[in-house]
Scaffold this motif. Structure first.
Motif, PDB file in Angstrom:
ATOM      1  N   GLU A  62       6.888 -95.127  16.500  1.00 43.09           N
ATOM      2  CA  GLU A  62       7.697 -95.095  15.278  1.00 43.09           C
ATOM      3  C   GLU A  62       6.914 -94.366  14.188  1.00 43.09           C
ATOM      4  N   VAL A  63       7.387 -93.205  13.813  1.00 48.56           N
ATOM      5  CA  VAL A  63       6.665 -92.425  12.816  1.00 48.56           C
ATOM      6  C   VAL A  63       7.521 -92.232  11.579  1.00 48.56           C
ATOM      7  N   ALA A  64       6.941 -92.560  10.453  1.00 52.70           N
ATOM      8  CA  ALA A  64       7.586 -92.288   9.174  1.00 52.70           C
ATOM      9  C   ALA A  64       6.852 -91.100   8.561  1.00 52.70           C
ATOM     10  N   ALA A  65       7.347 -89.903   8.822  1.00 53.30           N
ATOM     11  CA  ALA A  65       6.675 -88.681   8.366  1.00 53.30           C
ATOM     12  C   ALA A  65       6.456 -88.692   6.859  1.00 53.30           C
ATOM     13  N   GLY A  66       7.395 -89.254   6.119  1.00 46.58           N
ATOM     14  CA  GLY A  66       7.253 -89.320   4.666  1.00 46.58           C
ATOM     15  C   GLY A  66       6.069 -90.171   4.234  1.00 46.58           C
ATOM     16  N   VAL A  67       5.831 -91.273   4.939  1.00 51.24           N
ATOM     17  CA  VAL A  67       4.705 -92.150   4.614  1.00 51.24           C
ATOM     18  C   VAL A  67       3.398 -91.435   4.912  1.00 51.24           C
ATOM     19  N   VAL A  68       3.329 -90.749   6.059  1.00 58.05           N
ATOM     20  CA  VAL A  68       2.129 -90.001   6.436  1.00 58.05           C
ATOM     21  C   VAL A  68       1.882 -88.871   5.432  1.00 58.05           C
ATOM     22  N   ALA A  69       2.921 -88.137   5.082  1.00 56.04           N
ATOM     23  CA  ALA A  69       2.786 -87.042   4.119  1.00 56.04           C
ATOM     24  C   ALA A  69       2.314 -87.553   2.768  1.00 56.04           C
ATOM     25  N   ASN A  70       2.845 -88.682   2.338  1.00 56.63           N
ATOM     26  CA  ASN A  70       2.443 -89.277   1.060  1.00 56.63           C
ATOM     27  C   ASN A  70       0.977 -89.671   1.091  1.00 56.63           C
ATOM     28  N   TRP A  71       0.537 -90.278   2.183  1.00 57.69           N
ATOM     29  CA  TRP A  71      -0.864 -90.689   2.331  1.00 57.69           C
ATOM     30  C   TRP A  71      -1.781 -89.467   2.272  1.00 57.69           C
ATOM     31  N   LEU A  72      -1.430 -88.425   3.022  1.00 52.81           N
ATOM     32  CA  LEU A  72      -2.242 -87.199   3.014  1.00 52.81           C
ATOM     33  C   LEU A  72      -2.275 -86.575   1.624  1.00 52.81           C
ATOM     34  N   TYR A  73      -1.119 -86.498   0.987  1.00 53.82           N
ATOM     35  CA  TYR A  73      -1.038 -85.900  -0.338  1.00 53.82           C
ATOM     36  C   TYR A  73      -1.933 -86.649  -1.323  1.00 53.82           C
ATOM     37  N   ASP A  74      -1.873 -87.972  -1.304  1.00 56.11           N
ATOM     38  CA  ASP A  74      -2.692 -88.779  -2.215  1.00 56.11           C
ATOM     39  C   ASP A  74      -4.186 -88.581  -1.960  1.00 56.11           C
ATOM     40  N   LYS A  75      -4.587 -88.519  -0.700  1.00 54.07           N
ATOM     41  CA  LYS A  75      -6.004 -88.364  -0.354  1.00 54.07           C
ATOM     42  C   LYS A  75      -6.534 -86.966  -0.683  1.00 54.07           C
ATOM     43  N   LEU A  76      -5.691 -85.958  -0.565  1.00 51.01           N
ATOM     44  CA  LEU A  76      -6.153 -84.577  -0.681  1.00 51.01           C
ATOM     45  C   LEU A  76      -5.829 -83.910  -2.011  1.00 51.01           C
ATOM     46  N   ASN A  77      -4.995 -84.515  -2.811  1.00 57.72           N
ATOM     47  CA  ASN A  77      -4.527 -83.904  -4.051  1.00 57.72           C
ATOM     48  C   ASN A  77      -5.682 -83.419  -4.929  1.00 57.72           C
ATOM     49  N   LYS A  78      -5.638 -82.150  -5.295  1.00 53.99           N
ATOM     50  CA  LYS A  78      -6.604 -81.477  -6.179  1.00 53.99           C
ATOM     51  C   LYS A  78      -8.009 -81.426  -5.594  1.00 53.99           C
ATOM     52  N   ARG A  79      -8.136 -81.588  -4.259  1.00 53.66           N
ATOM     53  CA  ARG A  79      -9.461 -81.582  -3.639  1.00 53.66           C
ATOM     54  C   ARG A  79      -9.571 -80.555  -2.517  1.00 53.66           C
ATOM     55  N   THR A  80      -8.501 -79.808  -2.272  1.00 59.01           N
ATOM     56  CA  THR A  80      -8.515 -78.863  -1.158  1.00 59.01           C
ATOM     57  C   THR A  80      -8.155 -77.459  -1.622  1.00 59.01           C
ATOM     58  N   GLU A  81      -8.642 -76.497  -0.861  1.00 59.66           N
ATOM     59  CA  GLU A  81      -8.249 -75.102  -1.089  1.00 59.66           C
ATOM     60  C   GLU A  81      -6.917 -74.833  -0.390  1.00 59.66           C
ATOM     61  N   LYS A  82      -6.801 -75.353   0.841  1.00 62.77           N
ATOM     62  CA  LYS A  82      -5.554 -75.249   1.591  1.00 62.77           C
ATOM     63  C   LYS A  82      -5.606 -76.212   2.764  1.00 62.77           C
ATOM     64  N   ILE A  83      -4.427 -76.475   3.336  1.00 62.27           N
ATOM     65  CA  ILE A  83      -4.355 -77.259   4.565  1.00 62.27           C
ATOM     66  C   ILE A  83      -3.568 -76.472   5.600  1.00 62.27           C
ATOM     67  N   VAL A  84      -3.933 -76.681   6.850  1.00 56.81           N
ATOM     68  CA  VAL A  84      -3.272 -76.012   7.960  1.00 56.81           C
ATOM     69  C   VAL A  84      -2.886 -77.095   8.967  1.00 56.81           C
ATOM     70  N   ILE A  85      -1.605 -77.130   9.318  1.00 60.72           N
ATOM     71  CA  ILE A  85      -1.111 -78.081  10.308  1.00 60.72           C
ATOM     72  C   ILE A  85      -0.608 -77.281  11.498  1.00 60.72           C
ATOM     73  N   ASN A  86      -1.217 -77.521  12.649  1.00 65.65           N
ATOM     74  CA  ASN A  86      -0.871 -76.786  13.875  1.00 65.65           C
ATOM     75  C   ASN A  86      -0.842 -75.273  13.651  1.00 65.65           C
ATOM     76  N   ARG A  87      -1.903 -74.771  13.098  1.00 64.66           N
ATOM     77  CA  ARG A  87      -2.117 -73.339  12.850  1.00 64.66           C
ATOM     78  C   ARG A  87      -1.124 -72.728  11.848  1.00 64.66           C
ATOM     79  N   LYS A  88      -0.457 -73.573  11.080  1.00 62.10           N
ATOM     80  CA  LYS A  88       0.478 -73.098  10.064  1.00 62.10           C
ATOM     81  C   LYS A  88      -0.004 -73.550   8.698  1.00 62.10           C
ATOM     82  N   GLU A  89      -0.314 -72.586   7.833  1.00 63.11           N
ATOM     83  CA  GLU A  89      -0.740 -72.946   6.484  1.00 63.11           C
ATOM     84  C   GLU A  89       0.437 -73.562   5.738  1.00 63.11           C
TER      85      GLU A  89
END
Length: 109
Positions: A62-89
């Motif tokens: 059971e995956v809630a993509a929105g919950v995962v995206a929110n968690w990632l966004y909160d952890k990475l916000n203003k701390r990254t140059e870019k993110i790549v998911i499965n070779r897609k920027e």
């Protein structure tokens, strides 16, 4: 799912995994029945280039993509140059991260 974080922030890895030191293959549970596993860091020797922190992002049944995206966004916000998911920027926007995660989950099923 492959996740690469390009960053100059030396503390971000420790903050993501909530540990003072980290080894390869350590992981953290993410709300939404997901897990983020550290796969190593690529150190780039050219001056000014960000490090690349490599993760595997896996999901339970059971995956809630929105919950995962929110968690990632909160952890990475203003701390990254870019993110790549499965070779897609991915533009650093919570909705765009969610969309890429949802698309990848559909493809992998």
């Amino acid at each position: 799912m492959e996740l690469k974080i390009y960053t100059h922030d030396k503390d971000i890895l420790f903050d993501i995994l909530s540990k003072p030191s980290v080894s390869r293959d350590e992981s953290v549970a993410i709300p939404g029945d997901a897990k983020l596993t550290y796969e190593g860091t690529t150190i780039r020797l050219a001056d000014g280039l960000p490090e690349i922190i490599n993760f595997a992002l896996t999901f339970g049944s059971e995956v809630a993509a929105g919950v995962v995206a929110n968690w990632l966004y909160d952890k990475l916000n203003k701390r990254t140059e870019k993110i790549v998911i499965n070779r897609k920027e991915v533009e650093f926007d919570e909705e765009k991260i969610k969309r890429v995660i949802e698309e990848t989950i559909r493809i992998e099923k």
